[in-house]
Design a protein around this motif. Structure first.
Motif, PDB file in Angstrom:
ATOM      1  N   GLY A  94     -35.784 -13.847 -40.402  1.00 11.44           N
ATOM      2  CA  GLY A  94     -36.592 -13.431 -39.263  1.00 11.44           C
ATOM      3  C   GLY A  94     -37.359 -12.153 -39.546  1.00 11.44           C
ATOM      4  O   GLY A  94     -38.557 -12.053 -39.252  1.00 11.44           O
ATOM      5  N   LEU A  95     -36.688 -11.153 -40.127  1.00 12.59           N
ATOM      6  CA  LEU A  95     -37.351  -9.888 -40.454  1.00 12.59           C
ATOM      7  C   LEU A  95     -38.455 -10.085 -41.486  1.00 12.59           C
ATOM      8  O   LEU A  95     -39.556  -9.546 -41.361  1.00 12.59           O
ATOM      9  N   ILE A  96     -38.152 -10.869 -42.518  1.00 14.11           N
ATOM     10  CA  ILE A  96     -39.138 -11.090 -43.591  1.00 14.11           C
ATOM     11  C   ILE A  96     -40.356 -11.821 -43.061  1.00 14.11           C
ATOM     12  O   ILE A  96     -41.508 -11.430 -43.322  1.00 14.11           O
ATOM     13  N   ILE A  97     -40.135 -12.873 -42.287  1.00 10.50           N
ATOM     14  CA  ILE A  97     -41.255 -13.663 -41.766  1.00 10.50           C
ATOM     15  C   ILE A  97     -42.084 -12.849 -40.776  1.00 10.50           C
ATOM     16  O   ILE A  97     -43.322 -12.909 -40.774  1.00 10.50           O
ATOM     17  N   ALA A  98     -41.410 -12.081 -39.910  1.00 11.87           N
ATOM     18  CA  ALA A  98     -42.136 -11.270 -38.929  1.00 11.87           C
ATOM     19  C   ALA A  98     -43.072 -10.279 -39.595  1.00 11.87           C
ATOM     20  O   ALA A  98     -44.131  -9.941 -39.044  1.00 11.87           O
ATOM     21  N   ASN A  99     -42.706  -9.804 -40.774  1.00 12.46           N
ATOM     22  CA  ASN A  99     -43.511  -8.813 -41.485  1.00 12.46           C
ATOM     23  C   ASN A  99     -44.330  -9.420 -42.616  1.00 12.46           C
ATOM     24  O   ASN A  99     -44.796  -8.719 -43.509  1.00 12.46           O
ATOM     25  N   SER A 100     -44.503 -10.746 -42.564  1.00 10.70           N
ATOM     26  CA  SER A 100     -45.324 -11.463 -43.540  1.00 10.70           C
ATOM     27  C   SER A 100     -46.661 -11.837 -42.900  1.00 10.70           C
ATOM     28  O   SER A 100     -46.854 -11.640 -41.691  1.00 10.70           O
ATOM     29  N   PRO A 101     -47.607 -12.387 -43.680  1.00 12.32           N
ATOM     30  CA  PRO A 101     -48.910 -12.786 -43.106  1.00 12.32           C
ATOM     31  C   PRO A 101     -48.809 -13.801 -41.970  1.00 12.32           C
ATOM     32  O   PRO A 101     -49.712 -13.890 -41.144  1.00 12.32           O
ATOM     33  N   ILE A 102     -47.730 -14.587 -41.919  1.00 12.77           N
ATOM     34  CA  ILE A 102     -47.612 -15.587 -40.853  1.00 12.77           C
ATOM     35  C   ILE A 102     -46.787 -15.065 -39.672  1.00 12.77           C
ATOM     36  O   ILE A 102     -46.499 -15.810 -38.736  1.00 12.77           O
ATOM     37  N   GLY A 103     -46.426 -13.781 -39.727  1.00  5.67           N
ATOM     38  CA  GLY A 103     -45.557 -13.213 -38.703  1.00  5.67           C
ATOM     39  C   GLY A 103     -46.104 -13.360 -37.294  1.00  5.67           C
ATOM     40  O   GLY A 103     -45.389 -13.754 -36.376  1.00  5.67           O
ATOM     41  N   GLN A 110     -44.524 -15.387 -34.066  1.00  2.70           N
ATOM     42  CA  GLN A 110     -44.225 -14.697 -32.810  1.00  2.70           C
ATOM     43  C   GLN A 110     -44.973 -15.337 -31.644  1.00  2.70           C
ATOM     44  O   GLN A 110     -44.450 -15.421 -30.532  1.00  2.70           O
ATOM     45  N   ASP A 111     -46.210 -15.798 -31.900  1.00  8.58           N
ATOM     46  CA  ASP A 111     -46.946 -16.508 -30.853  1.00  8.58           C
ATOM     47  C   ASP A 111     -46.213 -17.792 -30.451  1.00  8.58           C
ATOM     48  O   ASP A 111     -46.140 -18.132 -29.263  1.00  8.58           O
ATOM     49  N   LEU A 112     -45.664 -18.495 -31.454  1.00  8.33           N
ATOM     50  CA  LEU A 112     -44.891 -19.698 -31.169  1.00  8.33           C
ATOM     51  C   LEU A 112     -43.656 -19.353 -30.336  1.00  8.33           C
ATOM     52  O   LEU A 112     -43.291 -20.082 -29.401  1.00  8.33           O
ATOM     53  N   GLN A 113     -43.037 -18.224 -30.659  1.00  9.27           N
ATOM     54  CA  GLN A 113     -41.852 -17.788 -29.928  1.00  9.27           C
ATOM     55  C   GLN A 113     -42.166 -17.541 -28.458  1.00  9.27           C
ATOM     56  O   GLN A 113     -41.307 -17.732 -27.587  1.00  9.27           O
ATOM     57  N   HIS A 114     -43.404 -17.136 -28.163  1.00  6.09           N
ATOM     58  CA  HIS A 114     -43.796 -16.831 -26.785  1.00  6.09           C
ATOM     59  C   HIS A 114     -44.504 -18.003 -26.107  1.00  6.09           C
ATOM     60  O   HIS A 114     -45.005 -17.852 -24.982  1.00  6.09           O
ATOM     61  N   THR A 115     -44.548 -19.154 -26.757  1.00  9.95           N
ATOM     62  CA  THR A 115     -45.150 -20.344 -26.167  1.00  9.95           C
ATOM     63  C   THR A 115     -44.225 -20.925 -25.107  1.00  9.95           C
ATOM     64  O   THR A 115     -43.019 -21.058 -25.328  1.00  9.95           O
ATOM     65  N   TYR A 116     -44.782 -21.269 -23.956  1.00  9.70           N
ATOM     66  CA  TYR A 116     -43.964 -21.797 -22.859  1.00  9.70           C
ATOM     67  C   TYR A 116     -43.798 -23.306 -22.988  1.00  9.70           C
ATOM     68  O   TYR A 116     -44.741 -24.038 -23.294  1.00  9.70           O
ATOM     69  N   VAL A 117     -42.556 -23.731 -22.772  1.00 10.13           N
ATOM     70  CA  VAL A 117     -42.186 -25.142 -22.890  1.00 10.13           C
ATOM     71  C   VAL A 117     -41.377 -25.534 -21.660  1.00 10.13           C
ATOM     72  O   VAL A 117     -40.540 -24.755 -21.190  1.00 10.13           O
ATOM     73  N   GLY A 118     -41.614 -26.714 -21.158  1.00 13.27           N
ATOM     74  CA  GLY A 118     -40.863 -27.198 -20.000  1.00 13.27           C
ATOM     75  C   GLY A 118     -41.710 -28.101 -19.149  1.00 13.27           C
ATOM     76  O   GLY A 118     -42.684 -28.690 -19.626  1.00 13.27           O
ATOM     77  N   ILE A 119     -41.359 -28.210 -17.887  1.00 12.21           N
ATOM     78  CA  ILE A 119     -42.118 -29.032 -16.945  1.00 12.21           C
ATOM     79  C   ILE A 119     -43.120 -28.123 -16.240  1.00 12.21           C
ATOM     80  O   ILE A 119     -42.720 -27.254 -15.448  1.00 12.21           O
TER      81      ILE A 119
END
Length: 391
Positions: free
Chosen positions: A21-30, A34-43
């Motif tokens: 998680g730390l490595i990816i967050a501080n990489s070019p795709i970080g 993080q945007d995916l992490q904040h994407t809303y899912v549900g009904i």
């Protein structure tokens, strides 16, 4: 499946997931992750959560269910089934909560970071027992029993903090409805050993999901639903359920949460610009826990000693204190709750938890290894003495 249930496996998976998680967050795709992490899912328009909240509020409820089942067993049939048995580790656990709070507030008192004082009070039971399993071959069972009781009591404190401190505007009606469902869940779980088992299982699953939704909507942190259901379920079915869930919690739930929580961009600031939240946690986890657990553990053995439990030497208490400083899972959750809405403090708290827990892992590895070698040498000397006497 035995590997997935082993004590070592969760510790390794948590380390790997947090590092990733730390490595990816501080990489070019970080930023994309993080945007995916904040994407809303549900009904849409009915019930939606971000991916991060599904992990922290949803999946982590499964972990708390497993913890609650173990807690229920220990309180009824295990190491905490009487006040006398529980008193000694309870005093040590109190030290492991009070001293880290004092250490943290020594850094953060009077600042906006002060709200983070609950963060360094937690012990990650899976991680601590994993480190003990890796380095502790030869340690007497008393050390593991003491640590297990200590960590379970720490979990109780963490659950209380989550339920009481991080609950705003509780909807009493929804919470009462959830409580009713928990009672029905507990009653029906006692039918799992009857012919009605096939019909009861899907009903229990629906009740569990409905309870989780109601607790979430009530304003209480949704992981408390997992705790309530784990405590309410009939013991034997609960233990069977825990056994079935444990591999999936170890391989999916905890690593996903560790990965999601560690998706933190390391702030490009000098050491002097880091907030008291970082330093307070960094010091309170390893130092506060070692001092608190070992000191209060030593006191407890003199004022509340149970003859049925072995008296641990100070060196063993220090090793247990170092293991107690591995906060990780619950500390990461408390970081998100304590500083919700303040991304800078949340990120620095997460970094503090990861750094402080890593320091505790290193110290614990050294101390536990040293104690394990001591007990192996002593056992070898006794064996040699016995063989010499019989020859």
């Amino acid at each position: 499946m035995s590997l997935l249930r082993s004590a070592r496996f969760p510790a390794i998976m948590l380390l790997v997931a947090a590092a990733a998680g730390l490595i990816i967050a501080n990489s070019p795709i970080g930023h994309s992750v993080q945007d995916l992490q904040h994407t809303y899912v549900g009904i849409p328009g009915v019930f939606e959560l971000s991916v991060g909240h599904w992990i922290a509020d949803g999946l982590l409820a499964l972990f708390f269910f497993v913890v609650a089942v173990e807690l229920q067993f220990e309180l009824t049939n295990g190491q905490l089934n009487s006040a006398r048995k529980a008193l000694q580790p309870a005093i040590a656990a109190a030290g492991g909560v009070i001293v880290p709070i004092v250490v943290y507030l020594a850094f953060a008192w009077g600042t906006e970071s002060a709200d983070g004082w609950p963060i360094p009070t937690a012990t990650d039971i899976a991680f601590a027992l994993g480190v003990l399993a890796v380095f502790g071959r030869g340690l007497p069972s008393g050390v593991r029993i003491f640590l297990l009781a200590l960590a379970i009591l720490d979990d109780i404190v963490g659950i209380i903090f989550i339920a009481v401190l991080f609950t705003d505007g509780v909807n009493i009606a929804l919470l009462a409805a959830a409580a009713v469902l928990v009672v029905i869940f507990g009653y029906l779980s006692r039918k799992l050993d009857t012919r009605a088992r096939a019909a009861v299982i899907p009903i229990l699953l629906v009740l569990a999901l409905a309870t989780w939704v109601l607790v979430y909507l009530s304003g209480v942190h949704a992981t408390i639903a997992g705790v309530a259901l784990g405590l309410a379920m009939a013991q034997q079915p609960a233990l069977h359920t825990r056994h079935a869930m444990e591999p999936w919690v170890n391989v999916i739930v905890l690593p996903l949460f560790a990965f999601s929580s560690a998706l933190v961009i390391i702030p490009a600031v000098s050491i002097e610009e880091l907030t008291p939240a970082f330093y307070g946690i960094l010091i309170a986890l390893p130092v506060g826990k070692i001092i608190g657990i070992s000191l209060f553990g030593w006191i407890s053995q003199r004022v509340a000693h149970d003859p049925a439990m072995p008296r641990l030497p100070m060196a063993d208490l220090l090793a247990a204190g170092a293991l107690g400083g591995i906060g990780f899972t619950v500390s990461l959750l408390l970081s998100e709750l304590a500083f919700e809405g303040n991304d800078l403090l949340t990120d620095e708290a997460v970094l503090g938890v990861l750094s402080g827990s890593l320091i505790s892992v290193i110290i614990a590895g050294i101390l536990v290894s040293a104690r394990a070698r001591h007990y192996r040498r002593r056992a070898s000397a006794v064996t040699e003495s016995s063989e010499a006497a019989t020859s």
